[in-house]
Design a protein around this motif. Structure first.
Motif, short mmCIF file in Angstrom:
data_model
loop_
_atom_site.label_atom_id
_atom_site.label_comp_id
_atom_site.label_asym_id
_atom_site.label_seq_id
_atom_site.Cartn_x
_atom_site.Cartn_y
_atom_site.Cartn_z
N LYS A 65 -9.78 19.45 2.20
CA LYS A 65 -9.50 18.38 3.14
C LYS A 65 -8.47 17.41 2.60
N THR A 66 -8.51 17.16 1.27
CA THR A 66 -7.57 16.24 0.65
C THR A 66 -6.58 16.96 -0.25
N TYR A 67 -7.05 17.91 -1.01
CA TYR A 67 -6.22 18.64 -1.97
C TYR A 67 -6.08 20.10 -1.55
N CYS A 68 -4.92 20.68 -1.86
CA CYS A 68 -4.75 22.12 -1.73
C CYS A 68 -3.93 22.61 -2.92
N SER A 69 -4.21 23.82 -3.37
CA SER A 69 -3.56 24.39 -4.56
C SER A 69 -2.81 25.65 -4.21
N ARG A 70 -1.69 25.86 -4.90
CA ARG A 70 -0.89 27.06 -4.72
C ARG A 70 -0.50 27.63 -6.08
N THR A 71 -0.45 28.95 -6.15
CA THR A 71 0.04 29.64 -7.33
C THR A 71 1.27 30.43 -6.91
N THR A 118 4.14 26.33 2.51
CA THR A 118 2.84 26.90 2.91
C THR A 118 1.75 25.85 3.06
N VAL A 119 2.09 24.56 2.95
CA VAL A 119 1.08 23.51 3.05
C VAL A 119 1.32 22.66 4.28
N PRO A 120 0.30 21.97 4.79
CA PRO A 120 0.48 21.08 5.95
C PRO A 120 1.46 19.96 5.64
N GLU A 121 2.12 19.43 6.68
CA GLU A 121 3.10 18.38 6.49
C GLU A 121 2.48 17.08 5.98
N SER A 122 1.17 16.95 6.10
CA SER A 122 0.49 15.73 5.67
C SER A 122 0.16 15.73 4.18
N GLN A 123 0.46 16.83 3.48
CA GLN A 123 0.13 16.92 2.06
C GLN A 123 1.41 16.99 1.23
N PHE A 124 1.37 16.31 0.09
CA PHE A 124 2.56 16.19 -0.75
C PHE A 124 2.24 16.61 -2.18
N GLU A 165 -2.02 11.52 1.24
CA GLU A 165 -1.85 10.20 0.65
C GLU A 165 -3.13 9.37 0.83
N GLU A 166 -3.46 8.59 -0.17
CA GLU A 166 -4.59 7.68 -0.08
C GLU A 166 -4.29 6.45 -0.92
N THR A 167 -5.05 5.39 -0.73
CA THR A 167 -4.85 4.15 -1.47
C THR A 167 -6.14 3.78 -2.20
N ASP A 168 -5.99 2.99 -3.26
CA ASP A 168 -7.13 2.49 -4.00
C ASP A 168 -6.71 1.15 -4.63
N PRO A 169 -7.58 0.17 -4.63
CA PRO A 169 -7.18 -1.15 -5.15
C PRO A 169 -6.88 -1.17 -6.65
N TYR A 170 -7.42 -0.21 -7.41
CA TYR A 170 -7.18 -0.21 -8.85
C TYR A 170 -5.93 0.59 -9.16
N SER A 174 0.83 -1.19 0.00
CA SER A 174 0.00 0.00 0.00
C SER A 174 0.87 1.24 0.00
N ARG A 175 0.26 2.38 -0.42
CA ARG A 175 1.02 3.64 -0.47
C ARG A 175 1.54 4.01 0.92
N LYS A 176 0.69 3.79 1.96
CA LYS A 176 1.11 4.16 3.32
C LYS A 176 2.30 3.32 3.76
N LEU A 177 2.24 1.99 3.50
CA LEU A 177 3.36 1.12 3.87
C LEU A 177 4.61 1.48 3.09
N GLU A 178 4.42 1.87 1.80
CA GLU A 178 5.55 2.24 0.95
C GLU A 178 6.24 3.49 1.50
#
Length: 314
Positions: free
Chosen positions: A105-111, A70-76, A131-136, A2-6
């Protein structure tokens, strides 16, 4: 995996490894000074002797650094889109103004707008996400190539080329300037002849590359380093079919990146490049950066101005 484990696996590998003596973020000139809220200033600009302006990859990397601050540490960062508006100069700092366009909540944008001498030299729109995971999922297969351990880097190849009696003086001058530039990126071409431009080749190129030095455990900073590295040789791949001796004026117009999977910029990655079209004074180059384990790390596209020069001093 999974992405989190990776991500956790990558963090574990970074904690277990010994820090390099050199700091890539400082020596690649990606470090910025904060001068006000959402405003940052470059501390050094790399202006290679063989180019008309500062290195475009540095502007991209610095703009992404400013946005990431300028973004939270949880967002990449997952994508960026840049326009080069005019060449920057190495004798004055570039100031980066960050607009917090959207915070979700999930996405943030910067210019980001990069200003020098009161004029915009680059604009960037970039997006970050949790980060999130999806089986596909799916991806292309990494090309089969010789590994980096069996190849010479561009510095060694340049030194060998300088010893050639048949090398034109203009080319020797160019290689001499190249050897003097502290790029802090090691590049090992799969086919060195693709760099020599001794004869026309199809517009496809593969090189191994990595940042030289310690970057740390900030995932966004590895992406900033990759943004810096991604501008190396990408536009030049469009010149590979040209007849030997033809001179060109080339300038980057825009640059886009999509980050797919976690990676370490200071570990070997395979940079696969191609140019599907060049004409009417413009070229398009596409790139894919692969981790050495076959995982697709990111995709890149760049459009540039390419004009034939009748009388060139280069």
């Amino acid at each position: 995996m999974s992405r989190k484990l990776e991500l956790l696996a990558l963090d574990s590998r970074m904690e277990d490894s010994e820090p390099d003596l050199d700091d890539f973020l400082k020596k690649s000139f990606l470090n910025l000074d904060k001068i006000d809220e959402n405003i940052y200033r470059s501390t050094y600009l790399l202006h290679p002797k063989y180019t008309k302006s500062v290195f475009g990859g540095q502007l991209i990397g610095q703009a992404l650094v400013a946005a990431a601050k300028t973004v939270p540490e949880s967002q990449f960062a997952h994508s960026l889109h840049c326009y080069f508006l005019q060449g920057g100069s190495g004798d004055r700092p570039v100031v980066y103004y960050v607009d917090r366009t959207r915070d979700g909540k999930t996405y943030c944008s910067r210019t980001v707008k990069a200003i020098q001498r009161g004029k915009a030299v680059l604009t960037m729109q970039t997006s970050f996400k949790k980060e999130e995971t999806d089986p596909y999922q799916h991806q292309f297969k990494m090309p089969k190539t010789v590994g980096p351990d069996n190849l010479l880097n561009t510095m060694d190849l340049a030194k060998i080329a300088l010893e050639s009696r048949n090398l034109p003086e203009k080319r020797k001058t160019m290689l001499g300037m190249f050897l003097d530039e502290p790029m802090n990126v090691e590049v090992r071409p799969i086919n060195p002849m693709h760099l020599a431009r001794v004869k026309p080749h199809a517009p496809h190129r593969k090189v191994w590359m990595r940042a030289c030095g310690h970057i740390g455990d900030d995932i966004n900073m590895h992406k900033c380093a990759a943004a810096y590295m991604s501008d190396l040789m990408l536009l030049d791949v469009a010149l590979m079919p040209a007849e030997t001796g033809t001179s060109f004026s080339i300038t980057s117009l825009d640059h886009s990146m999509w980050f797919h999977n976690p990676f370490h910029a200071n570990e070997w990655m395979l940079y696969e490049m191609e140019s599907p079209h060049c004409g009417s004074g413009r070229s398009l180059s596409l790139g894919r950066l692969w981790r050495s384990d076959g995982v697709l790390a990111m995709s890149i596209s760049q459009e540039g101005v390419i004009r034939t020069v009748v009388d060139s001093k280069l």
